[in-house]
Design a protein around this motif. Structure first.
Motif, PDB file in Angstrom:
ATOM      1  N   SER A 237       0.684   5.270   8.773  1.00  0.00           N
ATOM      2  CA  SER A 237       0.945   4.699   7.454  1.00  0.00           C
ATOM      3  C   SER A 237       1.989   5.535   6.740  1.00  0.00           C
ATOM      4  O   SER A 237       2.272   6.670   7.129  1.00  0.00           O
ATOM      5  CB  SER A 237      -0.345   4.669   6.644  1.00  0.00           C
ATOM      6  OG  SER A 237      -1.296   3.853   7.296  1.00  0.00           O
TER       7      SER A 237
ATOM      8  N   CYS B 190      -4.033  12.553  -3.655  1.00  0.00           N
ATOM      9  CA  CYS B 190      -3.806  12.321  -2.227  1.00  0.00           C
ATOM     10  C   CYS B 190      -4.808  13.141  -1.411  1.00  0.00           C
ATOM     11  O   CYS B 190      -4.847  14.363  -1.520  1.00  0.00           O
ATOM     12  CB  CYS B 190      -2.383  12.709  -1.837  1.00  0.00           C
ATOM     13  SG  CYS B 190      -2.108  12.571  -0.059  1.00  0.00           S
TER      14      CYS B 190
ATOM     15  N   THR C 296      -2.718   8.398   5.261  1.00  0.00           N
ATOM     16  CA  THR C 296      -3.797   7.543   5.764  1.00  0.00           C
ATOM     17  C   THR C 296      -3.674   6.107   5.271  1.00  0.00           C
ATOM     18  O   THR C 296      -4.461   5.249   5.659  1.00  0.00           O
ATOM     19  CB  THR C 296      -5.167   8.079   5.297  1.00  0.00           C
ATOM     20  OG1 THR C 296      -5.223   7.956   3.866  1.00  0.00           O
ATOM     21  CG2 THR C 296      -5.371   9.540   5.689  1.00  0.00           C
TER      22      THR C 296
ATOM     23  N   CYS D  69      -4.309   5.156   2.229  1.00  0.00           N
ATOM     24  CA  CYS D  69      -5.467   4.894   1.365  1.00  0.00           C
ATOM     25  C   CYS D  69      -5.082   4.245   0.033  1.00  0.00           C
ATOM     26  O   CYS D  69      -5.919   3.673  -0.648  1.00  0.00           O
ATOM     27  CB  CYS D  69      -6.225   6.186   1.102  1.00  0.00           C
ATOM     28  SG  CYS D  69      -5.320   7.352   0.051  1.00  0.00           S
TER      29      CYS D  69
ATOM     30  N   SER E 113      -4.456   5.599  -2.796  1.00  0.00           N
ATOM     31  CA  SER E 113      -4.907   6.297  -4.013  1.00  0.00           C
ATOM     32  C   SER E 113      -3.721   6.628  -4.917  1.00  0.00           C
ATOM     33  O   SER E 113      -3.786   6.462  -6.142  1.00  0.00           O
ATOM     34  CB  SER E 113      -5.629   7.591  -3.645  1.00  0.00           C
ATOM     35  OG  SER E 113      -6.819   7.297  -2.967  1.00  0.00           O
TER      36      SER E 113
ATOM     37  N   ARG F 274       0.778   0.179   5.700  1.00  0.00           N
ATOM     38  CA  ARG F 274      -0.276   0.619   6.623  1.00  0.00           C
ATOM     39  C   ARG F 274       0.118   0.182   8.029  1.00  0.00           C
ATOM     40  O   ARG F 274       0.393  -1.002   8.259  1.00  0.00           O
ATOM     41  CB  ARG F 274      -1.610  -0.006   6.223  1.00  0.00           C
ATOM     42  CG  ARG F 274      -2.800   0.895   6.511  1.00  0.00           C
ATOM     43  CD  ARG F 274      -4.085   0.335   5.907  1.00  0.00           C
ATOM     44  NE  ARG F 274      -4.265   0.704   4.510  1.00  0.00           N
ATOM     45  CZ  ARG F 274      -5.121   0.091   3.691  1.00  0.00           C
ATOM     46  NH1 ARG F 274      -5.836  -0.921   4.105  1.00  0.00           N
ATOM     47  NH2 ARG F 274      -5.239   0.489   2.437  1.00  0.00           N
TER      48      ARG F 274
END
Ligand SMILES: Cc1ncc(C[n+]2csc(CCOP(=O)(O)OP(=O)(O)O)c2C)c(N)n1
Ligand code: SF4
Ligand code: SF4
Ligand code: SF4
Ligand SMILES: [Mg+2]
Lengths: 77, 270
Positions: free
Chosen positions: A2, A21, A51, A53, A55, A69
């Protein structure tokens, strides 16, 4: 794998993304954008740790971050 | 995360987070770390996800978010000085087919417009309200608001807000929850990833009670104003967690859908 992209036009250097992160790969760069803000970046060598994610993008007040991703890399036999 | 997430690159990578279609792609006038930007994104994502953007009328207020209509790509009315719930009442009654929401700060809603918000909730107007509580009048330079915490220094209470002199900070979500027409009322916070995700769920519920005709929807969002708090954005987020959330607890304060009382709130219902 990613990865994220940071829009250097939109980033205001607030550093909120650097705090959230989970793999701590986002930092402030030395580049200053046309509004005078020192923009955030992920060093190229660290991007593979991302990852995906999201965030960082979730907390960014300026929607400066896009998150891609990747497909999980196939384990070589 | 935006639903506009189906973009797939030739490499097979998928774009899982990007700007929602209804959030205009231009730089905002907000300070670095200001939570108005997060709240705008969440509003735009929900209008896209609910498929109501083409049918939405936004009612903006006074405060730093006065230019809301520059950022959310919906039709809008500007209604400064706390009158947004009254104007939204007129808009919704004239066009009950429209999705109507107000977006108001704490100076605008809890001080100047206290009468309008209370009566709109009490009448059960079919509108949704996004309430940004940053404990100051941000736009005008950080004066004391009804939500300013005890001891918080502002330009109009330089020694800190004093309980004896100025009274206690007003908890709007608790007040709105007890009014007869309120169908959904919650308080979220924009200080952390977890809280932002939860805040979006609350906003969706506050929007859906209008879409379903149950009544008035209200969501308070604890938000940072690093500039007037004279803090870095990182320190401002810590202040929300350490000082604001203990005084302004997060959670759902009224939910007629969960209570099973929503039937009695639909016009012509039981
Ligand atoms: C009649 C009138 N009263 C007061 C003002 C000044 N004024 C401008 S914005 C504002 C409130 C801003 O505070 P808030 O609603 O908390 O929004 P924020 O900027 O903090 O998001 C006030 C009182 C005004 N312009 N006109
Ligand atoms: S997507 Fe997650 S892992 Fe990747 S840079 Fe952002 S916060 Fe870090
Ligand atoms: S959160 Fe957004 S605006 Fe703030 S530093 Fe990171 S990318 Fe830039
Ligand atoms: S003054 Fe406060 S509320 Fe206004 S844009 Fe700046 S940080 Fe945001
Ligand atoms: Mg305010």
């Amino acid at each position: 794998m990613s990865r994220i992209t940071v829009s250097e036009e939109r980033c205001k250097g607030c550093l909120l993304c650097t705090q959230v992160c989970p793999v701590e790969i986002i930092r402030q760069s030395e580049r200053i954008n046309q509004h005078g803000y020192k923009v955030a970046e992920v060093p190229a060598e660290d991007m593979e740790k991302c990852t995906g994610c999201a965030s960082c993008a979730t907390i960014c007040p300026d929607v400066a971050i896009e998150v891609w991703r990747g497909k999980k890399p196939k384990k070589s036999a | 995360m935006s639903k506009a997430n189906t973009t797939v690159a030739p490499s097979g990578e998928e774009l899982v987070f990007t700007r929602p279609a209804s959030l205009v792609d231009r730089p905002t006038h907000y300070c670095p770390g200001c939570h108005h930007g997060i709240a705008h994104r969440l509003v735009a994502e929900l209008l896209d996800e609910m498929g109501v953007i083409e049918n939405t009328i936004a009612v903006a207020s006074i405060g730093c978010s006065v230019f809301l209509y520059n950022y959310i790509d919906a039709d809008g009315v500007e209604s400064p000085h706390g009158r947004a719930p009254a104007v939204a009442t007129g808009v919704k009654r004239a066009r009950p087919d429209k999705f109507v929401f107000t977006y108001q700060g704490d100076g605008d809603l809890a001080s100047i417009g206290m009468a309008e918000i209370i009566h709109a909730a009490n009448r059960g107007e079919r509108i949704s309200v996004v309430f940004i509580n940053n404990t100051v009048y941000g736009m005008t330079g950080g004066q004391m608001a009804p939500t300013t915490l005890i001891g918080q220094k502002t330009t109009t209470c330089p020694a800190g807000r004093c309980l004896e002199r100025e009274g206690a900070p007003i908890r709007m979500a608790e007040i709105i929850a007890h009014l007869g027409g309120t169908a959904f009322c919650a308080r979220g916070s924009l200080d952390s990833v977890k809280n932002i995700r939860q805040a979006k769920k609350y906003m969706r519920q506050a929007f859906e009670v209008q879409a379903k005709g149950f009544g008035f929807g209200f969501v308070e969002l604890l938000s940072g104003c690093p500039t007037n708090w004279r803090m870095t954005p990182v320190a401002a987020n810590k202040r929300i967690a350490d000082e604001m959330i203990p005084y302004f607890p997060l959670g759902v304060y009224r939910d007629v859908v969960a209570d099973g009382t929503c039937g009695s709130m639909v016009a012509g219902g039981e």
